[in-house]
Write an enzyme that holds these catalytic residues in place. Sequence first.
Site, PDB file in Angstrom:
ATOM      1  N   ASP A   4       1.890  10.036   9.412  1.00 18.05           N
ATOM      2  CA  ASP A   4       1.744  10.454   8.020  1.00 18.05           C
ATOM      3  C   ASP A   4       0.324  10.302   7.465  1.00 18.05           C
ATOM      4  OD1 ASP A   4       2.141   7.717   8.141  1.00 18.05           O
ATOM      5  OD2 ASP A   4       3.874   7.668   6.804  1.00 18.05           O
ATOM      6  N   ASP A   9       3.706  -2.547  16.515  1.00 20.62           N
ATOM      7  CA  ASP A   9       4.324  -1.476  17.291  1.00 20.62           C
ATOM      8  C   ASP A   9       3.348  -0.997  18.351  1.00 20.62           C
ATOM      9  OD1 ASP A   9       6.535  -1.596  15.629  1.00 20.62           O
ATOM     10  OD2 ASP A   9       5.681  -0.159  14.215  1.00 20.62           O
ATOM     11  N   ASP A  68       4.862  -6.435  11.644  1.00 18.32           N
ATOM     12  CA  ASP A  68       5.234  -6.372  13.062  1.00 18.32           C
ATOM     13  C   ASP A  68       4.203  -5.516  13.799  1.00 18.32           C
ATOM     14  OD1 ASP A  68       5.937  -3.840  12.094  1.00 18.32           O
ATOM     15  OD2 ASP A  68       8.016  -4.493  11.814  1.00 18.32           O
TER      16      ASP A  68
HETATM   17  P1  ATP Z   1       5.089  -1.185   7.114  1.00 20.71           P
HETATM   18  O1  ATP Z   1       3.976  -2.115   6.875  1.00 20.71           O
HETATM   19  O2  ATP Z   1       5.959  -1.001   5.951  1.00 20.71           O
HETATM   20  O3  ATP Z   1       5.855  -1.433   8.381  1.00 20.71           O
HETATM   21  P2  ATP Z   1       4.273   1.138   8.553  1.00 20.71           P
HETATM   22  O4  ATP Z   1       3.219   2.170   8.273  1.00 20.71           O
HETATM   23  O5  ATP Z   1       4.121   0.332   9.777  1.00 20.71           O
HETATM   24  O6  ATP Z   1       4.363   0.237   7.266  1.00 20.71           O
HETATM   25  P3  ATP Z   1       6.766   1.992   9.659  1.00 20.71           P
HETATM   26  O7  ATP Z   1       7.939   2.560   8.946  1.00 20.71           O
HETATM   27  O8  ATP Z   1       6.882   0.719  10.385  1.00 20.71           O
HETATM   28  O9  ATP Z   1       5.650   1.875   8.526  1.00 20.71           O
HETATM   29  O10 ATP Z   1       6.231   3.134  10.595  1.00 20.71           O
HETATM   30  C1  ATP Z   1       5.339   2.910  11.681  1.00 20.71           C
HETATM   31  C2  ATP Z   1       4.404   4.095  11.857  1.00 20.71           C
HETATM   32  O11 ATP Z   1       5.159   5.291  12.110  1.00 20.71           O
HETATM   33  C3  ATP Z   1       3.582   4.431  10.612  1.00 20.71           C
HETATM   34  O12 ATP Z   1       2.419   3.664  10.541  1.00 20.71           O
HETATM   35  C4  ATP Z   1       3.297   5.899  10.802  1.00 20.71           C
HETATM   36  O13 ATP Z   1       2.246   6.091  11.722  1.00 20.71           O
HETATM   37  C5  ATP Z   1       4.573   6.410  11.448  1.00 20.71           C
HETATM   38  N1  ATP Z   1       5.535   6.917  10.447  1.00 20.71           N
HETATM   39  C6  ATP Z   1       6.509   6.237   9.834  1.00 20.71           C
HETATM   40  N2  ATP Z   1       7.197   7.008   8.993  1.00 20.71           N
HETATM   41  C7  ATP Z   1       6.657   8.231   9.067  1.00 20.71           C
HETATM   42  C8  ATP Z   1       6.945   9.484   8.447  1.00 20.71           C
HETATM   43  N3  ATP Z   1       7.911   9.606   7.559  1.00 20.71           N
HETATM   44  N4  ATP Z   1       6.177  10.534   8.806  1.00 20.71           N
HETATM   45  C9  ATP Z   1       5.193  10.415   9.716  1.00 20.71           C
HETATM   46  N5  ATP Z   1       4.876   9.274  10.308  1.00 20.71           N
HETATM   47  C10 ATP Z   1       5.593   8.190  10.012  1.00 20.71           C
HETATM   48 MG    MG Z   2       5.620  -1.099  10.610  1.00 21.82          MG
END
Ligand code: ATP
Ligand code: MG
Length: 446
Positions: free
Chosen positions: A150, A75, A73
């Site tokens: 993160d 964001d 997705d």
């Molecule tokens: P995925 O492909 O699984 O969606 P993602 O990195 O996009 O991986 P999300 O959970 O959608 O994971 O989170 C979106 C963004 O928010 C991450 O890329 C990161 O920048 C931030 N984020 C998410 N969880 C955390 C956390 N626990 N601590 C700090 N930043 C976080």
């Molecule tokens: Mg994501």
Amino acid sequence: MIKKFLKRVFRKSLKVKTVGKAQVIPFSLHGVAREQISYGAKKVTDGLQAAGYQAYVVGGAVRDLLLEKTPKDFDVATDATPEEVRRVFRRSRIIGRRFRLVHVMFGEEVVEVSTFRRMIEAEDAQTDAHGRLLRDNEFGDQEQDAARRDFTANALYYDPGTQEIFDYHRGYADTRDGVLRMIGDPAVRYREDPVRMLRAVRLSAKLGIKLEAATAAPIGKMKDLLDNVPEARMLDEMLKMLLSGNSVECIQQLRKMDLHHGLLPMLDVIWAQPKGEKFIKLALHNTDDRLRQDKSVSPAFLFAALLWPEVQTEWEKRVKGGARPIGAMHDVMDEVLAKQKSRMAIPHRHDAVMKEIWLMQQRFEQCSGQRPFRLLEHPRFRAGFDFLLLRCASGEASGELGLWWDEFQDASTERRAEMLQPEGTGEKKRRRRKPRSKPASSAAAE
Ligand code: ATP
Ligand code: MG
């Protein structure tokens, strides 16, 4: 090799400008085109920018595009407040109480828009007794927003208007080098939010990139902090792992880092039994394949599979000990679910489906009379049958049984009649007969 070398030379020869503390990576270097951004995310960034705000695609989507993977997705991060975002897009709503986000709807696509946030200074931060951050929802600017994320690869901001990437933590270089690196001091960041340890494992397994040494190092020592994470969040993360499309790698990595304890309490026991390991691996591979083919995967099915070796072993033990099969199955199901839930809250809404799948397994053994027809009518027949196939593939159920049901489902009425085994064959039949033979003893008493 040569391609990589040329890329490096080319990269060095291009000038990367800086704006404030950000390096601005031009399109000519990173190659991510505006067209690769989803329709909705482009609409959102364009709309917000036209209204005078900053707006970027951020997080996993930018990272995935750089790694030439398809993002799950898109964001968006902006300096507009949730209320301001709402005013720009009619079809949107504010969600979440702790982190207020805006969902902007474009037909099927929902774009999640977050306002730049900052990490709260140590002295103001609300933490629990173990240092876990309880609140981090103060608004901030882009630089602060990058610092609270993160991994460096997750803190890249892509502007679809200019096709530039804003990078505050050398995330571009890390992503290109296939490295997942924590922003800041990894031990401090894991203490703030222990789930980051699981994210580190999941993302490195899913993306096929390595954990940088200092990012990996504290995990072994700090894993007990996961005990303080609320159950619902653990479940969320566990589901993300299981449904990542790379669940086998994720679980293997979890085990390697000794992080699996407490996630699925039975995982250790299960893995120790040769039968159990084979079954679970098959279930996970099956899920990964389905996801790759864009087929749906039900969490209930997956949990039913993960817990099955425990259910099965315990049930067999009790039946051998003289317990009645159906009654024993009900007891075992309840006990296994209760044990599991003490650590990771599998929502109750999955219970019924898991139990149905498990209970159906005994019924598949019955291939005579009306029973197979009744089973075919079961609303979850498909899930039960898929589950049976897993059991066949792992060697726990006979391959013939799987083939029988495969054919029986679609067979003509005549063929079905031929296939049915004569009444009275099969284990269950014999068991059922017993009570009927009882009156004979009263005859003997005459
Ligand atoms: P995925 O492909 O699984 O969606 P993602 O990195 O996009 O991986 P999300 O959970 O959608 O994971 O989170 C979106 C963004 O928010 C991450 O890329 C990161 O920048 C931030 N984020 C998410 N969880 C955390 C956390 N626990 N601590 C700090 N930043 C976080
Ligand atoms: Mg994501």
